[in-house]
Write a protein that holds these residues in place. Structure first.
Motif, PDB file in Angstrom:
ATOM      1  N   ASP A 222      24.624  39.411 -29.423  1.00 27.88           N
ATOM      2  CA  ASP A 222      23.682  38.823 -28.770  1.00 27.88           C
ATOM      3  C   ASP A 222      24.256  37.497 -27.918  1.00 27.88           C
ATOM      4  N   GLN A 223      25.162  37.774 -27.391  1.00 27.73           N
ATOM      5  CA  GLN A 223      26.013  36.850 -26.536  1.00 27.73           C
ATOM      6  C   GLN A 223      25.663  36.960 -25.019  1.00 27.73           C
ATOM      7  N   GLU A 251      19.754  27.323 -25.121  1.00 25.78           N
ATOM      8  CA  GLU A 251      19.095  28.390 -26.007  1.00 25.78           C
ATOM      9  C   GLU A 251      20.244  29.474 -26.137  1.00 25.78           C
ATOM     10  N   ARG A 253      23.210  29.710 -25.793  1.00 27.30           N
ATOM     11  CA  ARG A 253      24.461  29.238 -26.663  1.00 27.30           C
ATOM     12  C   ARG A 253      24.281  29.226 -28.176  1.00 27.30           C
ATOM     13  N   GLY A 254      22.920  28.801 -28.420  1.00 23.01           N
ATOM     14  CA  GLY A 254      22.515  29.013 -29.852  1.00 23.01           C
ATOM     15  C   GLY A 254      22.342  30.278 -30.442  1.00 23.01           C
ATOM     16  N   ARG A 255      21.899  31.142 -29.617  1.00 26.96           N
ATOM     17  CA  ARG A 255      21.875  32.741 -29.943  1.00 26.96           C
ATOM     18  C   ARG A 255      23.085  33.169 -30.089  1.00 26.96           C
ATOM     19  N   GLU A 257      26.120  31.824 -31.070  1.00 27.09           N
ATOM     20  CA  GLU A 257      26.656  30.997 -32.180  1.00 27.09           C
ATOM     21  C   GLU A 257      25.982  31.828 -33.366  1.00 27.09           C
ATOM     22  N   ARG A 258      24.509  32.000 -33.566  1.00 28.42           N
ATOM     23  CA  ARG A 258      24.150  32.723 -34.591  1.00 28.42           C
ATOM     24  C   ARG A 258      24.573  33.975 -34.858  1.00 28.42           C
ATOM     25  N   GLY A 259      24.412  34.613 -33.759  1.00 28.77           N
ATOM     26  CA  GLY A 259      25.028  36.165 -33.678  1.00 28.77           C
ATOM     27  C   GLY A 259      26.486  36.289 -34.220  1.00 28.77           C
ATOM     28  N   ALA A 261      27.861  34.285 -36.194  1.00 34.84           N
ATOM     29  CA  ALA A 261      27.924  33.629 -37.738  1.00 34.84           C
ATOM     30  C   ALA A 261      27.465  34.993 -38.527  1.00 34.84           C
ATOM     31  N   ALA A 262      26.469  35.813 -38.092  1.00 39.93           N
ATOM     32  CA  ALA A 262      26.043  37.015 -38.758  1.00 39.93           C
ATOM     33  C   ALA A 262      26.997  37.980 -39.111  1.00 39.93           C
TER      34      ALA A 262
END
Length: 742
Positions: A222-223, A251, A253-255, A257-259, A261-262
């Motif tokens: 999701d980058q 927004e 950048r946050g997506r 990072e979460r992607g 990390a998962a």
């Protein structure tokens, strides 16, 4: 915050991709979407434009139309540009450049068109009493795009700058790199976003510079593809709102990072060329995805489905060579056939997406595609084939069929039809030979072998079995045998073979074979072009039973080829007078570090290229050299660990001066070849001249061992032997030096 009202925008993209881009724009919040030939117009706020610039995987540019009008000549062009309110559009202090496209009868040069447009823009500022913007053709803050069509222009501001397809991770590319936005389009067409959410794996068996893998990883994470970009042209636009842009970027950048990390699914790529893999690794590192995207050196034939983790499903996606800029066109059908077999054998239950450069190549896969999309890679028309590998049966082509574990049926005597006495005698000998070879065939698994070779002098033919085909070569009848008698005996052979071997008459190929000198044995006899795939050891080799006197595979050399396969792992192998390269294929499949195959015939080098492709082997590590062998040996100094030297008995090719006679010239040839042999290496010298005698000086200079008998399988252990073969080594390191001096 600056008011954010909806505007009309135009997103450009490669040909054939507007439908993919339109779906993407809709997901990003655009409205009033209209597809054009090379782009999509849409309505959206500034925030929508920001998201398109950041998130679009397909668009190349996002344009803000600012004017249009007449441009029949230079004055009309100037007047139209002068009417546009440039001071209200360009940010204060922003530098500009004009990109002018198109010509007409009056404006014949794009540089002149750009200059005239620039004059109008600067004069607009002067007329308003304001300092004009600085012109910076190399690195402007804002590009102004002027498109001329006949006598009309459209003018727009480029919100992007450098094309959006440039993600910033490509440090190096191969010979024919796939553009990033086309790679993304292939993945979107193949439904990779949904597969990635389900944890499916992504594999590219011919990954090149890893573009498909990196685009797939960014989608899975999701980058946003433009997340790493620090500069957009909209920053030089008067309507730019830095605060709003910062929110959109934060927004994204946050997506990402979460992607990450998962965690990402299994993403792997392979290529046969170590240099290509090194370039791919550089790109992966530049993208910051080395933890998740892994590549390694593997030929297509060595690729297997990842098994170290549970992978119920996956997507195999690849962009094989097209034969335009890379790859040999005549080898591509075999490459695609091998790819189809790999998909069927290793990736059952997966999805596949293949970008084929030609419809015929796509058909060579032998698998049914459920969707096809016509696309363009640059200017090259290509077809994306989508395949569901669940229950997708591999079709057997008429001309290209690989057979395994062939069962040989030996008909009993009572199964034979009524035959003449001569035909029955011939049939009985065939059955006897088959029984004699049966246990050896079962142990060896050979499906190509000699069944009969003039065992009965009256029936002077050689009968070779290739899978479930027979190849019958008739020798020239002795002078005392009349033409009528020879014809009757050949008729006996024709009558006997189907009943005695179980091979139907339509799969028996007859040729008259006379003793030949020089190139006559290699000349074309037909033009059917039909190739049959047969197995020998680990190799699958292409033979032609119709068009040449010989088939492309000398069966008597089988043990020597298998010996080379057993010794070639990790070595540099040189195949001199390589013919169709069956020994090269064996060495390559066995893990030879590198192979070089030398022959003067373009036809047989093409055949070798097809054999390599048929086994999933890339020519990047297996080099084909068209040259006269003796001249090539004289001009180089590279050393090889393993050499096969199998020259013709006689040659007088028009391509080289003089002639070659193996009895007369083998001493000099061996001296040259041994100069290319590494100190601890081995050279195998073989030839088929019946009365050949090895020069005594050769044995004095080198360690020579006659291995003829050990290079004959049971189907050729009869007198006279079909070939002679020697193993040769350097006697001492001093001997190597002496050889080099001479």
């Amino acid at each position: 915050m600056i008011a954010d009202t909806p505007r009309q925008w135009l997103a450009t993209c490669p040909r054939a991709l507007p439908p993919v881009l339109a779906a993407e724009l809709e997901a990003l919040g655009a409205t009033d979407i209209r597809e054009q030939q090379a782009g999509v117009s849409f309505t959206g706020t500034r925030a929508v434009m920001y998201r398109v610039c950041l998130w679009s995987r397909i668009a190349t540019r996002v344009l803000l139309p600012v004017g249009e009008g007449a441009a029949g000549d230079a004055d009309a062009l100037y007047a139209t540009l002068l009417e546009i309110p440039w001071p209200d559009l360009l940010a204060e202090g922003a530098s500009i450049a004009v990109n002018f496209n198109g010509t007409n009868s009056e404006i014949r040069n794009t540089r002149f068109g750009a200059q005239r447009s620039k004059d109008a823009i600067l004069d607009k500022y002067r007329a308003a009493g304001r300092a004009p913007p600085r012109v910076n053709p190399e690195a402007p803050d804002l590009h102004i795009v002027v498109r001329l069509h006949r006598d009309h222009i459209d003018v727009a501001l480029d919100m992007v700058g450098e094309s959006l397809h440039r993600r910033g991770y490509r440090r190096a590319a191969g010979d024919a790199p796939l553009k990033e936005n086309l790679a993304a389009a292939l993945l979107l067409r193949a439904d990779w976003p949904q597969l990635a959410r389900e944890g499916a794996a992504l594999v590219d068996p011919m990954c090149g510079s890893a573009t498909l893998l990196l685009e797939g990883a960014q989608i899975a994470a999701d980058q946003a593809p433009a997340l790493g970009r620090t500069r957009f042209d909209f920053m030089g636009w008067q309507g730019h709102d830095p605060e709003q842009w910062s929110a959109v970027h934060s927004e994204a950048r946050g997506r990402a990072e979460r992607g990450l990390a998962a965690g990402l699914p299994e993403i792997r790529g392979y290529d046969a060329d170590p240099k290509v893999i090194r370039r791919a690794e550089e790109n992966i590192a530049a993208a910051g995805l080395a933890k998740w995207v892994r590549v390694s050196v593997k030929a297509l034939g060595e690729v297997r489905k990842p098994t170290h983790v549970a992978l119920p499903k996956g997507l195999l996606i690849t962009n094989p060579p097209y034969g335009e800029r890379i790859g040999r066109k005549d080898s591509l059908p075999q490459l695609y056939r091998h790819l189809g077999e790999l998909l069927h054998r290793e990736f059952a239950g997966w999805q596949a997406a293949i970008l084929a450069g030609d419809r015929e190549h796509g058909r060579s896969l032998g698998l049914r595609s459920h969707k096809q999309y016509q696309l363009f890679n640059g200017r090259l028309p290509v077809t994306l084939l989508l395949l569901d590998l669940e229950g997708n049966r591999l079709a057997d082509g008429d001309a290209l069929v690989a057979r395994k574990d062939l069962e040989i049926d030996i008909p009993e005597a009572e199964a034979l039809p009524e035959l003449s006495d001569g035909a029955e005698m011939f049939a009985n000998r065939l059955r006897k030979n088959q029984r004699k070879l049966a246990s050896w065939l079962k142990r060896s698994g050979n499906e190509c072998y000699r069944l009969y070779d003039a065992d009965i002098p009256e029936y002077a033919v050689a009968v070779d079995r290739y899978g479930d085909y027979l190849h019958v070569a008739e020798y020239k009848a002795p002078a005392q045998v009349s033409e009528a008698a020879a014809a009757q005996r050949l008729n006996d052979v024709r009558q006997s073979l189907p009943a005695a071997t179980g091979v139907s008459a339509d799969r028996i190929v007859f040729k008259q074979r006379e003793r030949q000198r020089g190139k006559a044995q290699y000349e074309v006899r037909g033009d059917e072009g039909e190739m049959l795939s047969v197995r020998e050891g680990e190799a699958r080799l292409l033979v032609n039973l119709h068009d040449y006197l010989d088939t492309g595979l000398f069966l008597d050399h089988r043990p020597l080829r298998l010996r080379i396969a057993a010794e070639a792992t990790g070595l540099r192998f040189l195949n001199l007078y390589c013919y169709t390269g069956s020994a090269t294929v064996h060495a390559a499949l066995a893990g030879a570090r590198e192979t070089v195959s030398v022959d003067l015939s373009n036809s047989y080098l093409r055949w070798l290229g097809q054999n390599l492709a048929h086994n999933g082997l890339a020519e990047t590590r297996h080099h084909l050299v068209r040259a006269d062998v003796m001249q090539w040996l004289r001009e180089g100094d590279e050393l090889f660990d393993l050499i096969l030297l199998d020259p013709p008995s006689f040659s007088n090719s028009r391509k080289v001066p003089g002639s070659f006679d193996v009895q007369r010239d083998h001493g000099g040839l061996l001296n040259l070849a041994m100069q290319r042999l590494a100190p601890e290496g081995v050279l195998y010298f073989s030839n088929n001249r019946r009365k050949f005698r090895l020069d005594g000086e050769v044995s004095e200079r080198f360690a020579v061992k006659d291995i003829t008998r050990s290079t004959l399988d049971p189907d050729f252990q009869r007198n006279p032997v079909p070939h002679q073969c020697w193993e040769m080594r350097h006697k001492t390191l001093q001997g190597v030096a002496d050889s080099a001096k001479k």
